[in-house]
Design an enzyme around this catalytic site. Structure first.
Site, PDB file in Angstrom:
ATOM      1  N   GLU A 169       0.784  -1.302  -0.024  1.00  0.00           N
ATOM      2  CA  GLU A 169       0.060  -0.040   0.009  1.00  0.00           C
ATOM      3  C   GLU A 169       0.821   1.336   0.078  1.00  0.00           C
ATOM      4  OE1 GLU A 169      -2.868  -0.679   3.260  1.00  0.00           O
ATOM      5  OE2 GLU A 169      -3.732  -2.528   1.908  1.00  0.00           O
ATOM      6  N   PRO A 190       7.510   5.972   6.128  1.00  0.00           N
ATOM      7  CA  PRO A 190       6.596   4.890   6.376  1.00  0.00           C
ATOM      8  C   PRO A 190       5.331   5.132   7.309  1.00  0.00           C
ATOM      9  CG  PRO A 190       9.059   4.356   6.813  1.00  0.00           C
ATOM     10  CD  PRO A 190       8.751   5.960   6.705  1.00  0.00           C
ATOM     11  N   ASN A 191       4.135   4.541   7.332  1.00  0.00           N
ATOM     12  CA  ASN A 191       3.228   4.879   7.854  1.00  0.00           C
ATOM     13  C   ASN A 191       3.292   3.533   8.763  1.00  0.00           C
ATOM     14  OD1 ASN A 191       1.761   2.699   7.062  1.00  0.00           O
ATOM     15  ND2 ASN A 191       0.460   3.929   5.848  1.00  0.00           N
ATOM     16  N   HIS A 410     -18.054  -9.935   5.198  1.00  0.00           N
ATOM     17  CA  HIS A 410     -16.981  -9.256   5.494  1.00  0.00           C
ATOM     18  C   HIS A 410     -16.002 -10.151   6.598  1.00  0.00           C
ATOM     19  CE1 HIS A 410     -14.221  -6.032   7.146  1.00  0.00           C
ATOM     20  NE2 HIS A 410     -13.595  -6.374   6.240  1.00  0.00           N
ATOM     21  N   HIS A 411     -15.175 -10.554   6.519  1.00  0.00           N
ATOM     22  CA  HIS A 411     -14.273 -10.984   7.464  1.00  0.00           C
ATOM     23  C   HIS A 411     -13.023 -10.300   7.872  1.00  0.00           C
ATOM     24  CE1 HIS A 411     -16.148 -15.403   6.568  1.00  0.00           C
ATOM     25  NE2 HIS A 411     -16.895 -14.520   7.324  1.00  0.00           N
ATOM     26  N   GLU A 412     -13.032  -9.478   8.688  1.00  0.00           N
ATOM     27  CA  GLU A 412     -11.531  -8.866   8.973  1.00  0.00           C
ATOM     28  C   GLU A 412     -11.016  -9.960  10.127  1.00  0.00           C
ATOM     29  OE1 GLU A 412      -9.599  -6.020   8.220  1.00  0.00           O
ATOM     30  OE2 GLU A 412      -8.377  -7.329   9.460  1.00  0.00           O
ATOM     31  N   HIS A 480      -8.519  -8.661   0.655  1.00  0.00           N
ATOM     32  CA  HIS A 480      -7.531  -7.354   1.017  1.00  0.00           C
ATOM     33  C   HIS A 480      -6.309  -7.847   2.059  1.00  0.00           C
ATOM     34  CE1 HIS A 480     -10.414  -4.104  -0.105  1.00  0.00           C
ATOM     35  NE2 HIS A 480     -10.543  -5.023  -0.359  1.00  0.00           N
ATOM     36  N   GLU A 499      -6.892  -6.680  -2.970  1.00  0.00           N
ATOM     37  CA  GLU A 499      -6.579  -5.339  -3.024  1.00  0.00           C
ATOM     38  C   GLU A 499      -5.183  -5.358  -3.205  1.00  0.00           C
ATOM     39  OE1 GLU A 499      -6.983  -1.848   0.308  1.00  0.00           O
ATOM     40  OE2 GLU A 499      -6.116  -3.999   1.286  1.00  0.00           O
ATOM     41  N   GLU A 505      -9.319   3.708  -0.431  1.00  0.00           N
ATOM     42  CA  GLU A 505      -9.497   4.164   0.931  1.00  0.00           C
ATOM     43  C   GLU A 505      -8.133   5.239   1.551  1.00  0.00           C
ATOM     44  OE1 GLU A 505      -8.472   0.547   3.282  1.00  0.00           O
ATOM     45  OE2 GLU A 505      -6.516   0.021   2.505  1.00  0.00           O
TER      46      GLU A 505
HETATM   47  C1  NOJ Z   1      -8.544  -2.402   5.287  1.00  0.00           C
HETATM   48  C2  NOJ Z   1      -9.231  -2.806   3.948  1.00  0.00           C
HETATM   49  O1  NOJ Z   1      -8.489  -2.322   2.662  1.00  0.00           O
HETATM   50  C3  NOJ Z   1     -10.599  -1.854   3.968  1.00  0.00           C
HETATM   51  O2  NOJ Z   1     -11.302  -2.000   2.852  1.00  0.00           O
HETATM   52  C4  NOJ Z   1     -11.445  -2.229   5.222  1.00  0.00           C
HETATM   53  O3  NOJ Z   1     -12.637  -1.546   5.240  1.00  0.00           O
HETATM   54  C5  NOJ Z   1     -10.663  -2.128   6.367  1.00  0.00           C
HETATM   55  N1  NOJ Z   1      -9.172  -2.866   6.450  1.00  0.00           N
HETATM   56  C6  NOJ Z   1     -11.302  -2.909   7.559  1.00  0.00           C
HETATM   57  O4  NOJ Z   1     -11.460  -4.207   7.556  1.00  0.00           O
HETATM   58 CA    CA Z   2      -6.097  -1.926   2.778  1.00  0.00          CA
END
Ligand code: NOJ
Ligand code: CA
Length: 711
Positions: A169, A190-191, A410-412, A480, A499, A505
């Site tokens: 990214e 860098p972040n 959505h699976h974070e 992602h 991604e 974003e």
């Molecule tokens: C980063 C992802 O790229 C973004 O689309 C998502 O909303 C956030 N993570 C939260 O999971």
């Molecule tokens: Ca991302």
């Protein structure tokens, strides 16, 4: 004289250097392979010009002799291949896979170990991989480093992002190869998620242009059970050497013969568009592995998303400083009052999707766990089946169904990968039960518990495991923060998105450079589609969240163009419904544009400057054109000679007004309609950070052309 010639012929005949040569089907490429003093070396020419100078091949192994020298050739095999296959989805409905192959088996005499190198030479470049055959003296082993070289023939111009084992990214830097290390030091701040490897190490796909105008792209294909490859440049001789992403102990690969590595790819073209139209990366992947792919469908979607990214709403329902392991007491929790994934709000999105013909609605922040993202209980909180109390899973399932809209899961994982693997079957079953056929997965943050890198072999295996298990449940994946794609979607087309680059974003986190979308198709998109999430019409982020001063570096016309220039079978309209309602005439393009194509053409392209694509809808005679433009005002000149002769079409052109600008005047667009034929031509102004989009509809009824001028 005759004797001198005889003498050289004699030397050549008995020399230890035995060069094998291979030509591409059209004869333009020539590959040379030889073992020189025991070291395997290849070289690639295009029309007599060197593309890759003498470059070594091999591996450094752990606790055993390296596979770098002491080799002799024991067998060579030549073959040819020509087929045409139909992708499940894509930029065209048919892809030709045509190459000449050379397979060389080497023996490392001292160790009595064998290594096979397979070269495939196409009309658009070279792919090669290593194969470790079944043998007695090389059964299982650990790779400390792959040391494949790519010796460039000059100090090319390059479009690059820094090597990093956890993220892609980044904004791109454009520089000479010899300037990479100095620019990497000064240009990258860098972040928290970025940790550049440093030196002159860059990521693939790497795009380059030589001084005499040859376009060269380095990447890999079929990255399976192996670590992702970075390219480490020696700036003194312009030679890249592979650098694999390590595991937590610093090892690069755990191997057991028989095994193959991913393909290393060198795509070459005289025009920039040749790189964009190359399908070599897909061709080097295995054919379709799914018995039935009829359930894999391209998707146009909206989502409860941009409002959280900008800070207008929250993923979490409550501000809970910390929770006990797995126990969340929402009665006593302080509500954020801005939880977007609540039943009523999601219904509003479903209504909008249904009214405007979208296939699906993504909802993020629906499940318990977000309130303790950084907490100690991270490993236990997300179970991917427990909704927040204000999100009615069954009610929304039935409501969406009644409106003809799919819900997107959505699976974070928050980087807790073993936790995700433990819950995977139950999570996918929950999706089947509640009518979700696609999931956006996410891997934000450090991979716990062991601290693996996002792109090492262990994580590559995880992404593949999720993809194959999802196929068992007929679920499509949009991953992602996962490793960047390498054409695997040919084999597993349920990988409909990734991604793995800096997406929209970041326009809410300080911004992408205005030329970003003129580079991504040459780099990130080489291995597969990106969930870039275009379609932002209200570009001033402070209008959503007064505390966020970022803005999207684009005009509205360019946001429309991205649906054509950023190819993906998965396209989001990322802005809020109420923003689209302010610009319904421009929104019409997003409603009309398809997400699956039968043909794709590049009309104009130069990395970092502009790209103009024309694509034909897979399900009609309609065409669509998109142009993305960098920060310079430019005039695009295109001919409509791709249209069928004798047919008439209506072209609707969505373009920048003369005074449009990505920063000061992003919403200045105009819409014009003309009658066009395959003789028509267009000269179109593109604003800084702008572009244009055209929908071209076949005329089937004369009333369609009433009052319209011919172009
Ligand atoms: C980063 C992802 O790229 C973004 O689309 C998502 O909303 C956030 N993570 C939260 O999971
Ligand atoms: Ca991302």
């Amino acid at each position: 004289m005759k004797n001198v010639l005889l003498f050289f012929a004699f030397i050549g005949f008995f020399s230890v250097i035995k060069a094998e040569e291979l030509k591409s089907p059209n004869g333009n490429f020539n590959l040379k392979f030889e073992v020189n003093n025991g070291v395997p070396i290849y070289q690639l020419d295009y029309k007599g010009k060197p593309v890759v100078l003498d470059s070594k091949l091999g591996f450094i192994l752990k606790d055993t002799a390296d596979l770098t020298d002491g080799f002799t050739i024991i067998k060579t095999e030549n073959s040819s291949f020509d087929e045409t296959w139909e992708p499940t989805w894509g930029e065209e409905s048919e892809i030709r896979n045509n190459y000449n192959e050379l397979a060389v088996t080497l023996n490392q005499d001292k160790e009595d170990r064998q290594l096979l190198i397979r070269f495939r030479l196409f009309d658009d470049g070279l792919g090669f991989r290593y194969e470790f055959p079944n043998q007695n003296n090389l059964i299982y082993f650990v790779i400390e480093e792959e040391v494949t070289e790519f010796a460039m023939a000059g100090d090319h111009k390059a479009w690059w992002i820094p090597g990093d084992n956890d993220t892609q990214e980044y904004n791109y830097t454009t520089s000479k190869l010899s300037e990479i290390s100095s620019k990497l030091e000064v240009s990258i701040t860098p972040n928290e998620s970025q940790s550049p490897i440093g030196g002159a190490c860059v990521q693939s796909a790497l795009m380059m242009k030589s001084d005499d105008g040859l376009y060269i792209n380095l990447h890999e294909a079929a990255l399976i059970e192996y670590a992702c490859m970075h390219l480490d440049l020696d700036e003194t001789n312009m030679t890249f050497t592979t650098m694999l992403a390590p595991d937590v102990n610093g090892n690069k690969g755990y191997m057991q013969a028989p095994r193959t590595t991913p393909w290393r790819t060198i795509i070459v073209g005289e025009e920039a568009g040749d790189i964009l139209l190359s399908r070599m990366t897909y061709n080097l992947n295995e054919p379709l592995a799914l018995e039935d792919d009829s359930w894999v469908k391209p998707v146009k979607y909206i989502g409860v998303w941009w409002e959280m990214i900008t800070g207008m709403s929250t993923w979490s329902m409550a501000d809970v400083p910390s929770v006990q392991l797995g126990v969340t007491d929402f009665e006593n929790a302080k509500p954020t009052g801005k939880h977007a994934a609540n039943t009523e709000h999601v219904k509003m999105y479903i209504d909008f999707a249904s009214e405007h013909g979208f296939d699906a609605v993504l909802v993020e922040g629906w499940n318990v766990g977000w309130e303790d993202w950084f907490g100690k209980s991270k490993d236990y909180v997300f179970d991917f089946v427990t909704p927040y109390p204000d999100f009615d899973v069954e009610g929304l399932r039935d409501y969406a169904k009644s409106k003809g809209v799919e819900l997107m899961m959505h699976h974070e994982t928050s980087g807790s990968v073993r936790n995700y693997e433990r819950h995977l079957d139950q999570a996918f079953k929950f999706m089947n039960d509640n009518n979700y056929n696609s999931v956006k997965t996410g891997y934000v943050g450090d991979i716990i518990p062991r601290g693996e890198s996002h792109y090492g072999q262990w994580m590559v295996n995880h992404y593949q495991y999720v993809l194959e298990k999802a196929a068992d449940y007929k679920i499509m994946i949009n991953a992602h923060e996962a490793v960047r794609p390498t054409g695997i979607a040919r084999t597993y087309p349920n990988l409909i998105g990734n991604e793995s680059a800096r997406g929209t974003e970041y326009e809410a986190f300080g911004g992408n450079t205005p030329d970003h979308t003129t580079i991504l198709p040459f780099t990130r998109l080489i291995g597969g589609p990106m969930d870039y999430t275009p379609g932002i019409f209200v570009t001033d982020v402070s209008q959503l969240n007064p505390e966020n001063g970022s803005y999207v570096r684009t005009t509205i016309a360019r946001q429309l163009a991205l649906y054509v220039t950023m190819y993906s079978p998965l396209q989001m309209a990322a802005d809020l419904p109420q923003h689209y309602e302010q610009f319904m005439d421009a929104f019409q393009f997003i409603k009309d544009v398809p997400v699956d194509w039968s043909k794709s053409l590049v009309l104009e392209a130069e990395p970092g400057d502009y790209i103009t694509y024309a694509r034909k809808d897979k399900n009609s005679e309609n065409w669509f054109v998109g142009r993305t433009n960098d920060e310079e005002p430019r005039t695009s000149k295109i001919a409509f000679d791709f249209l069928t002769p004798g047919k008439k079409y209506v072209a609707t052109i969505y373009s920048d007004k003369k005074d449009a600008h990505f920063k000061d005047n992003p919403q200045a667009y105009q819409i014009k309609k003309y009658v066009v034929t395959n003789k028509s031509k267009l000269s179109q102004f593109c604003a800084p950070g702008g572009g244009y989009a055209i929908s071209i509809e076949e005329v089937t009824n004369s009333s369609q052309t009433k009052g319209l001028r011919k172009l």
